[in-house]
Design a protein around this motif. Sequence first.
Motif, PDB file in Angstrom:
ATOM      1  N   LEU A  63     -12.003  44.466  -9.004  1.00 44.99           N
ATOM      2  CA  LEU A  63     -11.959  43.841 -10.325  1.00 44.99           C
ATOM      3  C   LEU A  63     -13.304  44.019 -11.034  1.00 44.99           C
ATOM      4  O   LEU A  63     -13.374  44.444 -12.200  1.00 44.99           O
ATOM      5  CB  LEU A  63     -11.659  42.345 -10.132  1.00 44.99           C
ATOM      6  CG  LEU A  63     -11.085  41.607 -11.326  1.00 44.99           C
ATOM      7  CD1 LEU A  63      -9.685  42.119 -11.609  1.00 44.99           C
ATOM      8  CD2 LEU A  63     -11.048  40.108 -11.042  1.00 44.99           C
ATOM      9  N   ALA A  64     -14.373  43.722 -10.304  1.00 45.29           N
ATOM     10  CA  ALA A  64     -15.715  43.844 -10.892  1.00 45.29           C
ATOM     11  C   ALA A  64     -15.998  45.293 -11.262  1.00 45.29           C
ATOM     12  O   ALA A  64     -16.564  45.580 -12.325  1.00 45.29           O
ATOM     13  CB  ALA A  64     -16.767  43.337  -9.910  1.00 45.29           C
ATOM     14  N   ALA A  65     -15.574  46.221 -10.388  1.00 44.07           N
ATOM     15  CA  ALA A  65     -15.815  47.629 -10.677  1.00 44.07           C
ATOM     16  C   ALA A  65     -15.121  48.034 -11.966  1.00 44.07           C
ATOM     17  O   ALA A  65     -15.704  48.740 -12.807  1.00 44.07           O
ATOM     18  CB  ALA A  65     -15.335  48.493  -9.512  1.00 44.07           C
ATOM     19  N   GLY A  66     -13.872  47.587 -12.146  1.00 40.84           N
ATOM     20  CA  GLY A  66     -13.130  47.933 -13.351  1.00 40.84           C
ATOM     21  C   GLY A  66     -13.813  47.408 -14.602  1.00 40.84           C
ATOM     22  O   GLY A  66     -14.036  48.138 -15.579  1.00 40.84           O
ATOM     23  N   VAL A  67     -14.185  46.123 -14.561  1.00 40.24           N
ATOM     24  CA  VAL A  67     -14.861  45.528 -15.714  1.00 40.24           C
ATOM     25  C   VAL A  67     -16.158  46.271 -15.999  1.00 40.24           C
ATOM     26  O   VAL A  67     -16.484  46.597 -17.147  1.00 40.24           O
ATOM     27  CB  VAL A  67     -15.140  44.032 -15.441  1.00 40.24           C
ATOM     28  CG1 VAL A  67     -16.091  43.465 -16.489  1.00 40.24           C
ATOM     29  CG2 VAL A  67     -13.842  43.254 -15.438  1.00 40.24           C
ATOM     30  N   GLY A  68     -16.904  46.585 -14.922  1.00 44.37           N
ATOM     31  CA  GLY A  68     -18.173  47.284 -15.089  1.00 44.37           C
ATOM     32  C   GLY A  68     -17.972  48.647 -15.721  1.00 44.37           C
ATOM     33  O   GLY A  68     -18.728  49.047 -16.621  1.00 44.37           O
ATOM     34  N   PHE A  69     -16.943  49.375 -15.284  1.00 44.17           N
ATOM     35  CA  PHE A  69     -16.715  50.716 -15.803  1.00 44.17           C
ATOM     36  C   PHE A  69     -16.449  50.674 -17.306  1.00 44.17           C
ATOM     37  O   PHE A  69     -17.076  51.392 -18.089  1.00 44.17           O
ATOM     38  CB  PHE A  69     -15.543  51.365 -15.068  1.00 44.17           C
ATOM     39  CG  PHE A  69     -15.314  52.791 -15.451  1.00 44.17           C
ATOM     40  CD1 PHE A  69     -16.201  53.772 -15.040  1.00 44.17           C
ATOM     41  CD2 PHE A  69     -14.239  53.152 -16.236  1.00 44.17           C
ATOM     42  CE1 PHE A  69     -16.016  55.097 -15.407  1.00 44.17           C
ATOM     43  CE2 PHE A  69     -14.033  54.472 -16.609  1.00 44.17           C
ATOM     44  CZ  PHE A  69     -14.929  55.449 -16.195  1.00 44.17           C
ATOM     45  N   LEU A  70     -15.519  49.780 -17.718  1.00 47.75           N
ATOM     46  CA  LEU A  70     -15.186  49.699 -19.146  1.00 47.75           C
ATOM     47  C   LEU A  70     -16.399  49.251 -19.962  1.00 47.75           C
ATOM     48  O   LEU A  70     -16.728  49.844 -20.995  1.00 47.75           O
ATOM     49  CB  LEU A  70     -14.014  48.731 -19.349  1.00 47.75           C
ATOM     50  CG  LEU A  70     -12.697  49.215 -18.740  1.00 47.75           C
ATOM     51  CD1 LEU A  70     -11.588  48.197 -18.956  1.00 47.75           C
ATOM     52  CD2 LEU A  70     -12.293  50.557 -19.352  1.00 47.75           C
ATOM     53  N   GLY A  71     -17.079  48.204 -19.459  1.00 48.16           N
ATOM     54  CA  GLY A  71     -18.272  47.724 -20.165  1.00 48.16           C
ATOM     55  C   GLY A  71     -19.315  48.824 -20.274  1.00 48.16           C
ATOM     56  O   GLY A  71     -19.936  49.011 -21.322  1.00 48.16           O
ATOM     57  N   GLY A  72     -19.483  49.575 -19.185  1.00 50.16           N
ATOM     58  CA  GLY A  72     -20.475  50.637 -19.173  1.00 50.16           C
ATOM     59  C   GLY A  72     -20.177  51.692 -20.223  1.00 50.16           C
ATOM     60  O   GLY A  72     -21.098  52.169 -20.904  1.00 50.16           O
ATOM     61  N   LEU A  73     -18.909  52.053 -20.368  1.00 49.54           N
ATOM     62  CA  LEU A  73     -18.553  53.069 -21.367  1.00 49.54           C
ATOM     63  C   LEU A  73     -18.936  52.596 -22.767  1.00 49.54           C
ATOM     64  O   LEU A  73     -19.507  53.351 -23.562  1.00 49.54           O
ATOM     65  CB  LEU A  73     -17.047  53.354 -21.319  1.00 49.54           C
ATOM     66  CG  LEU A  73     -16.541  54.139 -20.113  1.00 49.54           C
ATOM     67  CD1 LEU A  73     -15.060  54.443 -20.272  1.00 49.54           C
ATOM     68  CD2 LEU A  73     -17.318  55.436 -19.946  1.00 49.54           C
ATOM     69  N   VAL A  74     -18.631  51.326 -23.063  1.00 44.79           N
ATOM     70  CA  VAL A  74     -18.942  50.797 -24.397  1.00 44.79           C
ATOM     71  C   VAL A  74     -20.453  50.777 -24.621  1.00 44.79           C
ATOM     72  O   VAL A  74     -20.965  51.228 -25.664  1.00 44.79           O
ATOM     73  CB  VAL A  74     -18.363  49.364 -24.543  1.00 44.79           C
ATOM     74  CG1 VAL A  74     -18.792  48.763 -25.878  1.00 44.79           C
ATOM     75  CG2 VAL A  74     -16.853  49.395 -24.416  1.00 44.79           C
ATOM     76  N   ILE A  75     -21.181  50.280 -23.618  1.00 46.23           N
ATOM     77  CA  ILE A  75     -22.641  50.174 -23.753  1.00 46.23           C
ATOM     78  C   ILE A  75     -23.270  51.546 -23.943  1.00 46.23           C
ATOM     79  O   ILE A  75     -24.168  51.748 -24.759  1.00 46.23           O
ATOM     80  CB  ILE A  75     -23.224  49.470 -22.513  1.00 46.23           C
ATOM     81  CG1 ILE A  75     -22.838  47.992 -22.538  1.00 46.23           C
ATOM     82  CG2 ILE A  75     -24.737  49.609 -22.470  1.00 46.23           C
ATOM     83  CD1 ILE A  75     -23.030  47.305 -21.219  1.00 46.23           C
ATOM     84  N   GLU A  76     -22.767  52.518 -23.190  1.00 52.36           N
ATOM     85  CA  GLU A  76     -23.304  53.866 -23.307  1.00 52.36           C
ATOM     86  C   GLU A  76     -23.162  54.372 -24.737  1.00 52.36           C
ATOM     87  O   GLU A  76     -24.100  54.903 -25.319  1.00 52.36           O
ATOM     88  CB  GLU A  76     -22.580  54.797 -22.330  1.00 52.36           C
ATOM     89  CG  GLU A  76     -23.261  56.122 -22.100  1.00 52.36           C
ATOM     90  CD  GLU A  76     -22.919  57.178 -23.123  1.00 52.36           C
ATOM     91  OE1 GLU A  76     -23.689  58.139 -23.241  1.00 52.36           O
ATOM     92  OE2 GLU A  76     -21.894  57.041 -23.828  1.00 52.36           O
ATOM     93  N   ARG A  77     -21.958  54.154 -25.292  1.00 54.53           N
ATOM     94  CA  ARG A  77     -21.690  54.666 -26.636  1.00 54.53           C
ATOM     95  C   ARG A  77     -22.600  54.007 -27.676  1.00 54.53           C
ATOM     96  O   ARG A  77     -23.141  54.650 -28.563  1.00 54.53           O
ATOM     97  CB  ARG A  77     -20.215  54.420 -27.000  1.00 54.53           C
ATOM     98  CG  ARG A  77     -19.801  54.964 -28.339  1.00 54.53           C
ATOM     99  CD  ARG A  77     -19.817  56.479 -28.311  1.00 54.53           C
ATOM    100  NE  ARG A  77     -19.869  57.037 -29.654  1.00 54.53           N
ATOM    101  CZ  ARG A  77     -20.993  57.258 -30.316  1.00 54.53           C
ATOM    102  NH1 ARG A  77     -22.155  56.935 -29.792  1.00 54.53           N
ATOM    103  NH2 ARG A  77     -20.957  57.796 -31.519  1.00 54.53           N
ATOM    104  N   VAL A  78     -22.778  52.690 -27.562  1.00 56.21           N
ATOM    105  CA  VAL A  78     -23.457  51.953 -28.626  1.00 56.21           C
ATOM    106  C   VAL A  78     -24.977  51.991 -28.469  1.00 56.21           C
ATOM    107  O   VAL A  78     -25.709  52.207 -29.428  1.00 56.21           O
ATOM    108  CB  VAL A  78     -22.966  50.482 -28.646  1.00 56.21           C
ATOM    109  CG1 VAL A  78     -23.688  49.694 -29.729  1.00 56.21           C
ATOM    110  CG2 VAL A  78     -21.463  50.445 -28.856  1.00 56.21           C
ATOM    111  N   ILE A  79     -25.475  51.786 -27.256  1.00 60.12           N
ATOM    112  CA  ILE A  79     -26.913  51.581 -27.092  1.00 60.12           C
ATOM    113  C   ILE A  79     -27.619  52.782 -26.474  1.00 60.12           C
ATOM    114  O   ILE A  79     -28.686  53.190 -26.916  1.00 60.12           O
ATOM    115  CB  ILE A  79     -27.173  50.328 -26.229  1.00 60.12           C
ATOM    116  CG1 ILE A  79     -26.672  49.103 -26.977  1.00 60.12           C
ATOM    117  CG2 ILE A  79     -28.654  50.181 -25.907  1.00 60.12           C
ATOM    118  CD1 ILE A  79     -26.744  47.843 -26.165  1.00 60.12           C
ATOM    119  N   VAL A  80     -27.020  53.360 -25.435  1.00 55.34           N
ATOM    120  CA  VAL A  80     -27.766  54.354 -24.663  1.00 55.34           C
ATOM    121  C   VAL A  80     -27.770  55.715 -25.350  1.00 55.34           C
ATOM    122  O   VAL A  80     -28.778  56.417 -25.367  1.00 55.34           O
ATOM    123  CB  VAL A  80     -27.190  54.453 -23.238  1.00 55.34           C
ATOM    124  CG1 VAL A  80     -27.951  55.480 -22.431  1.00 55.34           C
ATOM    125  CG2 VAL A  80     -27.262  53.104 -22.559  1.00 55.34           C
TER     126      VAL A  80
END
Lengths: 278, 597
Positions: A63-80
Amino acid sequence: MAILVLDILTTAAILFAVSAGLLIILGVMKLINFAHGAFLTVGGYMAYLNGAAGLSPWLSIPLAAGVGFLGGLVIERVIVRPLYDRPLDAILATWGLGIVIGQLITLGFGRGVQFAPNPISGTTELFGVDYSAYRLAVAVIAVLLVVALSALLKLTRFGLNARAVIMNERLARGLGIDSTRVRALTFGLGAALACAAGALITPLISVDPNMGLPWLVNSFMLVMVAGVSFPSLLVASLILGGAQVVVSTYANPILGGMTIVVAAALVLRISPKGFSRA
Amino acid sequence: MHDISAAITTRFRVAATGCIIGLLVVAVAPWLLDTYLTNILIRTLFLATVVMTVDILWGSVGILTFGQSAFFGIGAYACGLIFTHYGFGPGWALAGLALGIGVGAVVAAATGWLAFFHGSLPLYASIITLALPIVLTQVIFSGGNFTGSSSGLSGFPTYYWDLRIWFWTAGTFLVLTTTAAWLLVRSDFGRVMVAIRENEERCAYLGIPVSRIKIMLMIASAVIASAAGFGYAAFSNVVAPELASFQLGTEFLIWTALGGRGTLLGPIFAALGIDTMSSWLSGTMPFLWKLLIGVVFVAVIVLLPRGFAPLVGGLFRRILPVRTAGAPARVLVPDTRSRLGQGADDQKPPLRIEHLSRRYGSLSVLTDVTMTGRASHLLGIIGPNGAGKTTLMRCISDGSERSGGKVEINGAEIGRGAPQDIVALGVGRSFQNTNLFDTLTVADCLLLARYRIDGARLFRSSVGIALPEPALDILRATGLDQRLADETGNLSHGMKRGLELAMVLATEPSVLLLDEPTAGLTRPERMVIGKVLGRLTRDYGLCIVLIEHDLDFVREISDRVVVLHQGSILMEGTVDEVVSSELVRSVYAGHHVEAAQ
């Protein structure tokens, strides 16, 4: 003695699991993700929520991995993504992101300490001593993680692309590899690993909004020493984690807490490439 | 001459005016503010001083430091520990301040030694500054009753002065240190700091001791931060591990970034504004406020890398057009004490290479290269691409490069010396790619090249730049002497090459390493360079080692030629011997060497 050896092995395994997400992002993206600690915390709270909802404690990790993956994609797009050419700024931006995530968690859950249920409680007998069963399970999971990550990098198309980007990004782009996509997926994967690691270690410790911070610093040092390969991260975890356990056991735990930081800094001063040459 | 001194005087007048305005504001403020706000601001003024030092390190020199809080904490704990355990009084206060500053300076020197050495990455230095406060807080935690462990020390005797006196003390400290810093970043030394930020590698090859300068700046800013920490603790009467923590260190960075790095005043105002607001709002909405700061911080880093200062500055300039105190115009003067070529001695070869080798793993780039460069000789190095010519240059000019063998410059072995140490032995190196500082002016670049010999003034600018004759010749021949105030990024390729050569000569080398100095130049430009090189060997006795592809050019100016092929010396002789050699011809034409033999 057996306990000391088991302590060293399990500590190294935990350190490896916690650092893996940071390493993969550094390797492919040449970027230090200072939000790593916050990702670990998010994973910890996923485990807590999972426990509060009464689901099987084992579910918390995927569950945590899934949430992390989706969150990571969004963060990458916006901030990184806007900061690829400014690596030192990326450190600051991800650190700021860590503050934001920490404050959001504080707003949602308060500053208090929470606990997550332990999937395997009790001890098991090994080499003639009783040892925490869950710590052993974590060690096994970490070993599986090494194998899985190495397989991912060595055997899959994504792994081949990622290795191409690690070695020579310009050339990889010239060969038609979509390096932007590789980077996005990598950040997602790194965030997923961090969250999963947070969920994994939570049953051993407690959850609070700052739980990721001490781990961030240690895993950061390990990754610096290890360079960009998983086997050398394992070696670094074993040596420095082992040093930490020995110092904590025979000297005092506070000195033990700074062993990794000090040892890593000295290793890097003497040999700037760390263990990666081995 | 008049304009120049006027520009310098203007700068001092601006500094003096700013300083006096600042002091007046500080003097008046306590009467206008209520007690609560005064109380907060006294602490904030001390913190703002630390932020100012962070801006010097990060904004001016490019050291991203997470650890400035450690020095602040050292100063604070020096106060707390002395007053709690040893005694209280003017003597003890001075002793505590001296202790804080001394320990801060020593720790800064040790940290600097760890973080800065030739070849260290900026990221690595950041890691060390990150480790410092973490280690320090652990030390404080383990101090038991002595340091008060996690709860810190409080209630120790201190000066319960009137709030106004504290405010004046903190404010004056901030204004005076900031004035000094303002003058520092605008001085000649400030140009060196910018150059280090822009291109550290190039600075090292000009003989600038980059690591030592960074360590010195680290120590200086640690001294200021420790003093601020001492004041903070003496006023607030509480010291806690948080004062030395890496969270506070990153907060300093956040304020610096928001205010605008490299602007000095921006970070100070950001610190004053944000910290005052924090103390105010954290009572009513503690988490939301920190969240807001975090969001703004991320947004500023991504969208406004220069922070808010340029925006505010631009607005200000639109309302009130002021003449900024620009960089003073400079003049070139011949260096009357130039030692260029004075050490030349025909008997002792300035450059001696013995059995030099360079391997990358199993790949051997240079094997067993032995050669001698004599004074007043120009030695051409030719060879096909990948023969190891540039690697050879690198091995001569950086002691950490070679895998085996010996290099002697003027009789001294280079050992594992960093580039700046080898420049001190008398090596000057120009690069294959023009490798300049794009945002610096021509005059600034020449100033940098003279740093090793003339130094740089700390709080002032000098007017004249003393250069040896041949360097002046090149500048005149290329017309650069008329464009001293231009940024080097705007120069033509030929001018950049000319400037590069003039900079190397300004370091007064006895062995000159030139890597394709005429690449991409026009015929007349080559003639100029060729003439200067001829004069350097003839009149100044320099030993010149030249990598060149153009055989005609080599024939015109070289005395001897070394042919490198696959990392070893294939042949050495006069130009004609080499050119007529079957062996060399076959290498260039791509036949097998064995076949030719």
